[in-house]
Each structure stands twice: as C-alpha cells, then as structure tokens.
Design a protein around this motif. Structure first.
Motif, PDB file in Angstrom:
ATOM      1  N   PRO A   1       3.807  -7.639  -7.243  1.00  0.00           N
ATOM      2  CA  PRO A   1       5.240  -7.342  -7.143  1.00  0.00           C
ATOM      3  C   PRO A   1       5.503  -5.860  -6.905  1.00  0.00           C
ATOM      4  O   PRO A   1       4.800  -4.994  -7.430  1.00  0.00           O
ATOM      5  CB  PRO A   1       5.788  -7.784  -8.503  1.00  0.00           C
ATOM      6  N   HIS A   2       6.519  -5.605  -6.093  1.00  0.00           N
ATOM      7  CA  HIS A   2       6.919  -4.231  -5.812  1.00  0.00           C
ATOM      8  C   HIS A   2       8.247  -3.889  -6.476  1.00  0.00           C
ATOM      9  O   HIS A   2       8.505  -2.747  -6.813  1.00  0.00           O
ATOM     10  CB  HIS A   2       7.033  -4.025  -4.302  1.00  0.00           C
ATOM     11  N   GLY A   3       9.098  -4.870  -6.658  1.00  0.00           N
ATOM     12  CA  GLY A   3      10.400  -4.645  -7.268  1.00  0.00           C
ATOM     13  C   GLY A   3      11.529  -4.699  -6.270  1.00  0.00           C
ATOM     14  O   GLY A   3      12.596  -5.251  -6.553  1.00  0.00           O
TER      15      GLY A   3
ATOM     16  N   LEU B   1       0.816  -1.217   0.000  1.00  0.00           N
ATOM     17  CA  LEU B   1       0.000   0.000   0.000  1.00  0.00           C
ATOM     18  C   LEU B   1       0.850   1.269   0.000  1.00  0.00           C
ATOM     19  O   LEU B   1       0.417   2.299  -0.509  1.00  0.00           O
ATOM     20  CB  LEU B   1      -0.934   0.013   1.214  1.00  0.00           C
ATOM     21  N   TRP B   2       2.046   1.187   0.596  1.00  0.00           N
ATOM     22  CA  TRP B   2       2.937   2.346   0.602  1.00  0.00           C
ATOM     23  C   TRP B   2       4.388   1.894   0.524  1.00  0.00           C
ATOM     24  O   TRP B   2       4.724   0.761   0.816  1.00  0.00           O
ATOM     25  CB  TRP B   2       2.711   3.220   1.835  1.00  0.00           C
ATOM     26  N   HIS B   3       5.255   2.832   0.111  1.00  0.00           N
ATOM     27  CA  HIS B   3       6.683   2.540  -0.027  1.00  0.00           C
ATOM     28  C   HIS B   3       7.321   2.289   1.339  1.00  0.00           C
ATOM     29  O   HIS B   3       6.995   2.943   2.329  1.00  0.00           O
ATOM     30  CB  HIS B   3       7.404   3.717  -0.692  1.00  0.00           C
ATOM     31  N   ASN B   4       8.252   1.336   1.360  1.00  0.00           N
ATOM     32  CA  ASN B   4       8.954   1.020   2.600  1.00  0.00           C
ATOM     33  C   ASN B   4      10.386   0.556   2.341  1.00  0.00           C
ATOM     34  O   ASN B   4      11.342   1.147   2.833  1.00  0.00           O
ATOM     35  CB  ASN B   4       8.197  -0.066   3.367  1.00  0.00           C
ATOM     36  N   GLU B   5      10.563  -0.497   1.551  1.00  0.00           N
ATOM     37  CA  GLU B   5      11.875  -1.119   1.381  1.00  0.00           C
ATOM     38  C   GLU B   5      12.899  -0.157   0.793  1.00  0.00           C
ATOM     39  O   GLU B   5      14.083  -0.237   1.127  1.00  0.00           O
ATOM     40  CB  GLU B   5      11.756  -2.360   0.486  1.00  0.00           C
ATOM     41  N   ARG B   6      12.495   0.772  -0.039  1.00  0.00           N
ATOM     42  CA  ARG B   6      13.478   1.663  -0.653  1.00  0.00           C
ATOM     43  C   ARG B   6      14.175   2.538   0.385  1.00  0.00           C
ATOM     44  O   ARG B   6      15.334   2.905   0.208  1.00  0.00           O
ATOM     45  CB  ARG B   6      12.836   2.518  -1.734  1.00  0.00           C
ATOM     46  N   PHE B   7      13.491   2.834   1.497  1.00  0.00           N
ATOM     47  CA  PHE B   7      14.123   3.630   2.549  1.00  0.00           C
ATOM     48  C   PHE B   7      15.164   2.805   3.303  1.00  0.00           C
ATOM     49  O   PHE B   7      16.195   3.325   3.734  1.00  0.00           O
ATOM     50  CB  PHE B   7      13.059   4.182   3.504  1.00  0.00           C
TER      51      PHE B   7
ATOM     52  N   GLU C   1       4.285   7.479   1.583  1.00  0.00           N
ATOM     53  CA  GLU C   1       3.993   7.688   0.162  1.00  0.00           C
ATOM     54  C   GLU C   1       3.206   6.475  -0.340  1.00  0.00           C
ATOM     55  O   GLU C   1       3.743   5.368  -0.431  1.00  0.00           O
ATOM     56  CB  GLU C   1       5.291   7.834  -0.637  1.00  0.00           C
ATOM     57  N   LEU C   2       1.936   6.697  -0.654  1.00  0.00           N
ATOM     58  CA  LEU C   2       1.097   5.595  -1.125  1.00  0.00           C
ATOM     59  C   LEU C   2       1.557   5.105  -2.487  1.00  0.00           C
ATOM     60  O   LEU C   2       2.014   5.886  -3.331  1.00  0.00           O
ATOM     61  CB  LEU C   2      -0.364   6.040  -1.217  1.00  0.00           C
ATOM     62  N   LEU C   3       1.414   3.813  -2.704  1.00  0.00           N
ATOM     63  CA  LEU C   3       1.692   3.219  -4.007  1.00  0.00           C
ATOM     64  C   LEU C   3       0.490   3.410  -4.933  1.00  0.00           C
ATOM     65  O   LEU C   3      -0.648   3.612  -4.463  1.00  0.00           O
ATOM     66  CB  LEU C   3       2.009   1.735  -3.844  1.00  0.00           C
TER      67      LEU C   3
ATOM     68  N   LYS D   1       2.398   4.841  10.509  1.00  0.00           N
ATOM     69  CA  LYS D   1       2.284   4.804   9.058  1.00  0.00           C
ATOM     70  C   LYS D   1       0.824   4.688   8.621  1.00  0.00           C
ATOM     71  O   LYS D   1       0.406   5.335   7.652  1.00  0.00           O
ATOM     72  CB  LYS D   1       3.125   3.661   8.495  1.00  0.00           C
ATOM     73  N   LEU D   2       0.062   3.868   9.317  1.00  0.00           N
ATOM     74  CA  LEU D   2      -1.343   3.723   8.963  1.00  0.00           C
ATOM     75  C   LEU D   2      -2.090   5.041   9.154  1.00  0.00           C
ATOM     76  O   LEU D   2      -2.896   5.442   8.298  1.00  0.00           O
ATOM     77  CB  LEU D   2      -1.984   2.624   9.814  1.00  0.00           C
ATOM     78  N   ALA D   3      -1.808   5.734  10.257  1.00  0.00           N
ATOM     79  CA  ALA D   3      -2.471   7.021  10.510  1.00  0.00           C
ATOM     80  C   ALA D   3      -2.114   8.033   9.429  1.00  0.00           C
ATOM     81  O   ALA D   3      -2.979   8.769   8.934  1.00  0.00           O
ATOM     82  CB  ALA D   3      -2.079   7.541  11.886  1.00  0.00           C
ATOM     83  N   GLN D   4      -0.839   8.089   9.046  1.00  0.00           N
ATOM     84  CA  GLN D   4      -0.406   9.037   8.026  1.00  0.00           C
ATOM     85  C   GLN D   4      -0.921   8.677   6.637  1.00  0.00           C
ATOM     86  O   GLN D   4      -1.073   9.549   5.776  1.00  0.00           O
ATOM     87  CB  GLN D   4       1.118   9.131   7.991  1.00  0.00           C
ATOM     88  N   SER D   5      -1.195   7.411   6.409  1.00  0.00           N
ATOM     89  CA  SER D   5      -1.630   6.975   5.081  1.00  0.00           C
ATOM     90  C   SER D   5      -3.017   7.476   4.723  1.00  0.00           C
ATOM     91  O   SER D   5      -3.361   7.603   3.543  1.00  0.00           O
ATOM     92  CB  SER D   5      -1.626   5.442   5.005  1.00  0.00           C
ATOM     93  N   GLY D   6      -3.841   7.728   5.738  1.00  0.00           N
ATOM     94  CA  GLY D   6      -5.211   8.129   5.494  1.00  0.00           C
ATOM     95  C   GLY D   6      -6.120   6.990   5.079  1.00  0.00           C
ATOM     96  O   GLY D   6      -7.265   7.211   4.669  1.00  0.00           O
ATOM     97  N   LEU D   7      -5.639   5.752   5.207  1.00  0.00           N
ATOM     98  CA  LEU D   7      -6.404   4.589   4.768  1.00  0.00           C
ATOM     99  C   LEU D   7      -7.116   3.870   5.907  1.00  0.00           C
ATOM    100  O   LEU D   7      -7.930   2.978   5.658  1.00  0.00           O
ATOM    101  CB  LEU D   7      -5.477   3.588   4.062  1.00  0.00           C
TER     102      LEU D   7
END
Length: 233
Positions: free
Chosen positions: A197-199, A16-22, A102-104, A134-140
């Motif tokens: 897949p996310h990559g 649902l949102w970016h994580n691994e790239r960080f 950052e939402l995907l 993260k869930l609170a910030q996502s707005g989801l």
C-alpha cells in the motif's frame, strides 16, 4: 510447468517512487483556477470522468491528465475558459513532467536483495518518454534484468512478459501498489500478486482485494519482501 519462483517484477509509480501525490497537488491547483466556475467536488467528478474517457485516446500519464484538465475546464466554463488558465494548466503539466524523482523507502534495498537470487523485471505503464525519464533519474535502471513499459496491465500482457523474461506466470511474482493493475491482473494471469500500500491511489486503480486467493499477499512496505519470498520457497 516449473512453479519455483524465479522472477520478481516491480511496479514503478508509487511502488518505487512517489507519483500520485503530484497529481493530487495539481488537481488542487486546478480546483483553485476553476473555483469561480464549479464546486470542487463537481469539478473532480468531471475531471475523473474525462480521464476515464480519455485513457483510450491518450493512455496513462501526465500528458493525458493535462489534456483532461484542459477539456474539463472548457466544459465547465461552457467554452469561456480564459487562455491564461489554459496556459497555467499546461505549465502545471510541464512542471509535473520536470519534477525530480523521490524514491520510496526500501525501494533500492528490496530490488538489490531479491536480485541476488531471482530475475528482476520492471513493469510500468504510462507515457514512454516520461517513464524512461523517471527510471533514468531514479538510478535503479541497472538493477533490472528487463524493463517493460506498457500501455495497459492485463493478464495477457503479464503472461507475455513473464514468458519472455522468466519461466512463465506460475514462477513469477508482481509487486505493486495498485490492486487492479499490480495484484488482481497478475493473479488472473497465474502469477503471485503482492500488494504494497502507498496510501494515495488513483480511483481508476481501485479493485476488490482477492483475500481468498492463495496467490495473494500483502506487505506493510518493501522491507518485508525478501522475508515473504523466503516463506514461499
């Protein structure tokens, strides 16, 4: 047992949102800080070994990752790592914890579309405080009928969650980017396992694709989820 699909569950990080790239950006910074003490490939091997070793102590997430970086720095420098480097690693971990969500693509749309006809659950693992942030910030958050933050995603955990939030595993689907945690484990529990897949995938989460299992499906992205569900019903 009712086998009509009634419950759809989503993974959070890198679904649902970016994580691994960080994590990967921080690992590159870690390699720069320790460049005088170890080659990058060797350093990454040592860090991964520390992370695997420490999951049982710290669980998943940024805090355990930060402690594993510190432990690895101490090991590769034979206890000579400067305090200033330790401080920089702590700062890097805190920066990760403060990074905005950052939402995907298609994340909100996918949840909203399936919530019209199914119960929708979030199943994520990791540090409780960070996942709640993260869930609170996502707005989801308001889109889900249930939210489960767990220490590990095992077949037994999925069975318990889908018995509680739905009509059991056979009537449930898990959607996520981790083959090990979001696809293989749910299928072993009796659910549908849908791979998106996310990559970028942490090596710990790799697993063999269950291509021949009738409950396995793969999508290019979340925009295809509603269409997939229609084909199964």
């Amino acid at each position: 047992m009712n086998t009509k699909l009634t419950t759809i569950a989503f993974d959070a990080d890198d679904t649902l949102w970016h994580n691994e790239r960080f994590f990967q950006l921080t690992q590159a910074y870690f390699a720069e800080l320790l460049a005088d003490h170890a080659e990058q490939d060797h350093l990454m091997e040592r860090l991964l070994a520390a992370e695997k070793r420490n999951i049982r102590h710290y669980g998943y997430g940024i805090k355990g990752f930060t402690l594993s970086m510190i432990e690895t720095a101490i090991e590769v420098t034979e206890d000579r790592v400067p305090a200033s480097v330790i401080r920089q690693l702590i700062d890097a971990g805190q920066d990760m914890l403060a990074h905005p969500i950052e939402l995907l693509p298609f994340a909100r749309e996918a949840i909203e579309s399936v919530s019209n006809s199914h119960r929708v659950v979030l199943i994520t693992k990791g540090d409780l405080i960070d996942q709640e942030r993260k869930l609170a910030q996502s707005g989801l958050g308001d889109l889900f009928d249930g939210i489960e933050i767990v220490s590990e995603k095992t077949p037994d955990v999925y069975r318990t969650i889908f018995d509680h939030h739905g009509d059991g595993p056979a009537a449930s689907m898990m959607v996520g980017n981790s083959m090990r945690s979001d696809v293989v484990a749910p299928i072993q529990a009796g659910c549908w396992g849908v791979y998106v897949p996310h990559g970028l995938v942490w090596e710990v989460e790799h697993a063999e694709t269950p291509e021949d299992n009738p409950r396995f499906r793969a999508l290019d992205d979340l925009s295809e989820l509603e269409g997939l569900i229609c084909t199964l019903e």
